[in-house]
Design a protein around this motif. Sequence first.
Motif, PDB file in Angstrom:
ATOM      1  N   SER A 136       1.358 -43.583 -50.847  1.00 34.45           N
ATOM      2  CA  SER A 136       0.810 -42.336 -50.231  1.00 34.45           C
ATOM      3  C   SER A 136       1.843 -41.320 -49.803  1.00 34.45           C
TER       4      SER A 136
ATOM      5  N   SER B 250      -2.775 -41.115 -40.033  1.00 34.46           N
ATOM      6  CA  SER B 250      -2.194 -40.815 -41.386  1.00 34.46           C
ATOM      7  C   SER B 250      -2.444 -42.188 -42.220  1.00 34.46           C
TER       8      SER B 250
ATOM      9  N   SER C  58      -2.530 -34.435 -45.632  1.00 33.55           N
ATOM     10  CA  SER C  58      -3.178 -35.754 -45.340  1.00 33.55           C
ATOM     11  C   SER C  58      -2.894 -36.424 -43.775  1.00 33.55           C
TER      12      SER C  58
END
Length: 478
Positions: free
Chosen positions: A167, A330, A315
């Motif tokens: 990610s 997160s 994000s």
Amino acid sequence: MPYKKDFNMNRNFNSLFSVLIHNDQSAIISRKDGIDINWRNFQSDIRKLCQKLCSEPVHNKYLVYCKSSYEFAVALFSVWHKGSVCVLPPNNSKEVLKMFESYVDAFITDQPDCDIKLEKIAPLQYGEEGCEEFNPLPENEIMLELFTSGTTGERKCIRKTIANLNSELFVLNNVFGSVLENTRTFSTVSHQHIYGLLHKILLPICTNRLFIDETYFYPEKMIADMIEGDSKSVIISGPAHLKLLPELVNLKTISKYCKAIFSSGSLLDTESSHRLSSQSGIYPIEVFGSTETGGVAWRSQTIDPGSEKWTPFPSIEIKKNEEGFLQVKSPFVFLEDPQDQWFTMGDIVEICSDNRFLLCGRGDRIVKIGEKRVSLEEMEKTLKSFPAVNSCKIFPITRKHGNYDRTVLACVVETSEAVNSKESKSLVAELKSLLLQYFTQTLVPKYWRFVQKIPLDPQGKTSMEELRKLFNSRTGNV
């Protein structure tokens, strides 16, 4: 030119889950000792090490420390594809390695002389290559453990899944992809820490870019090696090296062969940032975060108003609690308790109307000594006003006092010249007198050391381990 972010791109990103399966076999992944290594060679080295690991007794955790970034990458992916956990020590000192002897099953290292009571396995194996096929890595299993020290110096384990790492890599490429494209990566920071691991090794691997194997201790050698290349580069570094860079090399032509300079590990002060950019024409990109959180935000300090603010990565959600501490939500954070989605950092912040924020200091450096609370940053700031003090570091230390342990403060002072025993006693008296104008007697440091350079780790952070070693002996206590 100041760096302009680009949120609309994710070119050439190959997921960490399957990066070994989908790649260009002839593409160059790394340059080691002047020799280019392609993906075919990389996969071959991983298969050989996997074959070695599978021939051993079942091991769930491998300690991995390598000086070579390429050999580290071989070890990392081999452990992952075996389905085991890779444990990263911050360095290979005897004291640090000893902590892991009963925690892991074996030690993969390119440093055979490391003093540790574990089976040592070389990352590069020789002989016939196995025919093992690479499968996608599991997304949500813990496969990486890093150990970092907090303000007390006590190490804590930070766990990461492949999904956490992937990610973050995806977002980094989304934000910085335009400046990273078609570059080689040079680094002064260690891959044993999260910043170096992500920016020096994993991000280049996932974006099909070459990373230089060496971790440069001398920035001037790094610049010389960069000039020899036929393509542009990026520098992954920290404030400790970047502050010295303008004094060590001529930066006037660096923009001809360098596209970007990244900094993390601690804050790059505005003066150093401006001096670097004025001489090189490149505005350093700072990444703010921690081992626990990964990257949280970035900034590039220009002459424009507001450039001192931090922009959260896409994000990442931010807020602050009642005490002013920054809290983040997160996908880069491994949550031990999924119900607790917000991670509280040790930084006091001011969140602005545009959702950017200003850092206002470390709130977790408030300690209690003799039932009295004190800000170590405030005390250090007071000492730095004294002419002979270039820098200083204050931290709690526990000592035997009769039949019980007593916690007091210790102070390491950086001075421009060596201080002998007689001078140190006189200087301590002056410094204590200064502190007593603002703090009670109980809070004033009881132990002092004078050094010409405060020890830093490869990330440019103060090395608490090395500071504590200065007080291991009673000799010279003042």
